[in-house]
Design a protein around this motif. Structure first.
Motif, mmCIF file in Angstrom:
data_model
loop_
_atom_site.group_PDB
_atom_site.id
_atom_site.type_symbol
_atom_site.label_atom_id
_atom_site.label_comp_id
_atom_site.label_asym_id
_atom_site.label_seq_id
_atom_site.Cartn_x
_atom_site.Cartn_y
_atom_site.Cartn_z
ATOM 1 N N ARG A 49 10.698 2.634 -4.547
ATOM 2 C CA ARG A 49 9.308 2.234 -4.295
ATOM 3 C C ARG A 49 8.586 1.949 -5.614
ATOM 4 N NH1 ARG A 49 7.171 4.141 0.622
ATOM 5 N NH2 ARG A 49 8.598 3.529 2.296
ATOM 6 N N ILE A 50 8.823 2.780 -6.614
ATOM 7 C CA ILE A 50 8.190 2.557 -7.917
ATOM 8 C C ILE A 50 8.704 1.258 -8.522
ATOM 9 C CG2 ILE A 50 7.962 3.415 -10.280
ATOM 10 C CD1 ILE A 50 6.258 4.916 -8.270
ATOM 11 N N GLY A 51 10.000 1.001 -8.390
ATOM 12 C CA GLY A 51 10.563 -0.244 -8.902
ATOM 13 C C GLY A 51 9.960 -1.463 -8.230
ATOM 14 N N ALA A 52 9.765 -1.386 -6.908
ATOM 15 C CA ALA A 52 9.160 -2.499 -6.180
ATOM 16 C C ALA A 52 7.717 -2.725 -6.633
ATOM 17 C CB ALA A 52 9.208 -2.221 -4.678
ATOM 18 N N PRO B 289 0.819 -1.218 0.000
ATOM 19 C CA PRO B 289 0.000 0.000 0.000
ATOM 20 C C PRO B 289 0.853 1.268 0.000
ATOM 21 C CG PRO B 289 -0.884 -1.599 1.547
ATOM 22 C CD PRO B 289 0.441 -2.139 1.084
ATOM 23 N N ASP B 290 1.985 1.232 0.707
ATOM 24 C CA ASP B 290 2.870 2.398 0.706
ATOM 25 C C ASP B 290 3.383 2.697 -0.693
ATOM 26 O OD1 ASP B 290 2.583 2.818 3.401
ATOM 27 O OD2 ASP B 290 4.382 1.698 3.952
ATOM 28 N N ASP B 291 3.743 1.631 -1.441
ATOM 29 C CA ASP B 291 4.228 1.843 -2.804
ATOM 30 C C ASP B 291 3.124 2.399 -3.701
ATOM 31 O OD1 ASP B 291 6.580 0.799 -1.882
ATOM 32 O OD2 ASP B 291 6.326 -1.167 -2.816
ATOM 33 N N GLY C 47 8.366 13.433 -3.942
ATOM 34 C CA GLY C 47 9.193 13.187 -2.769
ATOM 35 C C GLY C 47 9.093 14.290 -1.742
ATOM 36 N N ALA C 48 9.035 15.549 -2.216
ATOM 37 C CA ALA C 48 8.903 16.673 -1.285
ATOM 38 C C ALA C 48 7.586 16.603 -0.529
ATOM 39 C CB ALA C 48 9.010 17.992 -2.058
ATOM 40 N N GLU C 49 6.525 16.165 -1.208
ATOM 41 C CA GLU C 49 5.218 16.062 -0.554
ATOM 42 C C GLU C 49 5.187 14.921 0.458
ATOM 43 O OE1 GLU C 49 2.394 15.653 -3.660
ATOM 44 O OE2 GLU C 49 2.565 17.730 -4.349
ATOM 45 N N LEU C 50 5.921 13.850 0.158
ATOM 46 C CA LEU C 50 5.883 12.660 1.020
ATOM 47 C C LEU C 50 7.009 12.632 2.048
ATOM 48 C CD1 LEU C 50 5.114 9.963 -1.718
ATOM 49 C CD2 LEU C 50 3.493 10.970 -0.089
ATOM 50 N N GLY C 51 7.958 13.555 1.909
ATOM 51 C CA GLY C 51 9.100 13.536 2.814
ATOM 52 C C GLY C 51 10.094 12.440 2.476
ATOM 53 N N LEU C 52 10.199 12.087 1.191
ATOM 54 C CA LEU C 52 11.109 11.040 0.730
ATOM 55 C C LEU C 52 12.064 11.618 -0.309
ATOM 56 C CD1 LEU C 52 8.482 8.184 0.153
ATOM 57 C CD2 LEU C 52 9.920 8.521 2.185
ATOM 58 N N ASN C 53 13.272 11.022 -0.405
ATOM 59 C CA ASN C 53 14.198 11.500 -1.416
ATOM 60 C C ASN C 53 13.953 10.802 -2.749
ATOM 61 O OD1 ASN C 53 15.541 8.961 -1.344
ATOM 62 N ND2 ASN C 53 16.840 9.652 0.346
ATOM 63 N N HIS C 54 14.618 11.300 -3.783
ATOM 64 C CA HIS C 54 14.420 10.792 -5.139
ATOM 65 C C HIS C 54 14.735 9.300 -5.229
ATOM 66 C CE1 HIS C 54 15.341 10.025 -9.380
ATOM 67 N NE2 HIS C 54 14.605 11.083 -9.688
ATOM 68 N N THR C 55 15.797 8.875 -4.555
ATOM 69 C CA THR C 55 16.198 7.466 -4.606
ATOM 70 C C THR C 55 15.131 6.563 -4.010
ATOM 71 O OG1 THR C 55 18.531 8.093 -4.463
ATOM 72 C CG2 THR C 55 17.977 5.815 -3.924
ATOM 73 N N THR C 56 14.549 6.990 -2.902
ATOM 74 C CA THR C 56 13.510 6.190 -2.257
ATOM 75 C C THR C 56 12.267 6.099 -3.136
ATOM 76 O OG1 THR C 56 14.328 6.808 -0.071
ATOM 77 C CG2 THR C 56 12.082 5.951 -0.194
ATOM 78 N N ILE C 57 11.904 7.216 -3.760
ATOM 79 C CA ILE C 57 10.758 7.210 -4.673
ATOM 80 C C ILE C 57 11.002 6.213 -5.804
ATOM 81 C CG2 ILE C 57 9.462 8.556 -6.369
ATOM 82 C CD1 ILE C 57 8.663 9.357 -3.642
ATOM 83 N N ALA C 58 12.178 6.279 -6.415
ATOM 84 C CA ALA C 58 12.500 5.376 -7.511
ATOM 85 C C ALA C 58 12.471 3.912 -7.050
ATOM 86 C CB ALA C 58 13.861 5.724 -8.097
#
Length: 319
Positions: free
Chosen positions: A58-61, A26-28, A45-56
């Motif tokens: 999560r999308i990959g997962a 659900p987080d992804d 990422g700015a809206e979620l408090g996550l960096n670009h690497t983490t966003i990428a």
């Protein structure tokens, strides 16, 4: 059934996803929803408090769980693939479920992102969001003021308002209203120059309007057909500059009646001969039509337009 409702039903009828491997997190899904709305990893990422690497990551997962790409690189940012559109529907269900746990669940929150012309943004959209915020103070509006054709890929915005019927794919286009363009001049300008008695007397006269070489909207370009013999005096991409320059006496302004009629120092000329009617169209991203905040704002837009219908057509001069 309204056009908006039909658009919502169309996307609700899409077949379910076929999962590959473990079910998606659900987080992804919520990360994908943020990227779909923002169009960019950095903004999401700015809206979620996550960096670009983490966003990428999560999308990959999520793509690994669903067995395919959920995003594709567009001209101006990331856009959803068909698999991504299905996944976003599930993500919105997660979002609604989490929202229902809040003690003030009926209240809406979030950002509505709008691209619209200057005049529409000020006269229609701004009062509309005020009404939404009276009931839902956590809803905000971001406006990108632009006079252009509808984009083929709506990245970073939920809604677009354009002048003239748009030709778009994978989007809903809804006619909102027509408005009138008329020829205006300041009283002081007319005292100096004299009031023209015929359209022929406008040949060679100074015109205040859009920059012709930069005008991308056919309907606005065609609207100056009755002023073809006039010469550009002040040209701008901003309609509020047109109004101020006309009030200052720079020339005859081809202006929206709903803006010009608010000023007692402006006089409308040749009302019958120069009365161009132009349509406002709303273009909606499919996923935006499933956001309660966006639907609330669209409802407020319709209410505002109904309240000022006479002003839009130049029939409600406030003098």
């Amino acid at each position: 059934m309204t056009k908006v409702a039909r658009g919502m039903c169309k996307y609700a009828e899409m077949p379910a996803l076929t999962q590959h491997g473990p079910p998606p997190s659900p987080d992804d899904l919520l990360v994908l929803l943020a990227v779909a709305r923002a169009g960019r990893f950095t903004t999401a990422g700015a809206e979620l408090g996550l960096n670009h690497t983490t966003i990428a990551r999560r999308i990959g997962a999520l793509e690994a769980a669903l067995g395919g790409r959920v995003l594709a690189r567009g001209v101006a940012g990331w856009v959803l693939t068909p698999i991504g559109e299905h996944a976003v529907s599930a993500a919105e269900g997660v979002e609604r479920a989490l929202g229902s746990l809040s003690p003030d669940a009926p209240s809406l929150s979030g950002v509505v992102r709008l691209s619209a012309t200057d005049g529409f943004s000020g006269f229609i959209a701004s009062p509309a969001i005020v009404e939404v915020r009276r009931a839902h103070p956590d809803v905000s509006l971001e406006i990108v003021a632009a006079t252009r054709r509808a984009a083929q890929q709506r990245v970073g915005v939920d809604l677009e308002v354009v002048v003239g019927r748009p030709h778009v794919h994978r989007a809903e286009a809804i006619h909102l209203a027509d408005y009138a363009l008329g020829l205006y001049a300041s009283r002081a300008f007319l005292e100096r120059r004299g009031i023209p008695r015929s359209l022929e007397e406008l040949n060679g006269a100074p015109l205040v309007y859009f920059i012709e070489s930069m005008l991308q909207v056919d309907a606005l370009d065609e609207a100056r057909r009755s002023t073809l013999g006039m010469l550009d005096a002040v040209s701008s991409t901003n309609v509020y500059v047109h109004v101020d320059a006309t009030r200052a006496g720079a020339g005859f302004g081809l202006l929206p009646a709903f803006l010009a009629d608010q000023h007692d120092d402006l006089v409308r000329l040749f009302t019958d001969e120069i009365d161009e009617r132009l349509p406002y169209w709303l273009v909606c991203r499919p996923e935006a039509l499933r956001q309660p905040t966006v639907l609330a704002f669209i409802g407020a837009l319709h209410a505002r337009i109904a309240a000022v219908s006479e002003e839009l057509l130049g029939n409600g001069r406030r003098h």
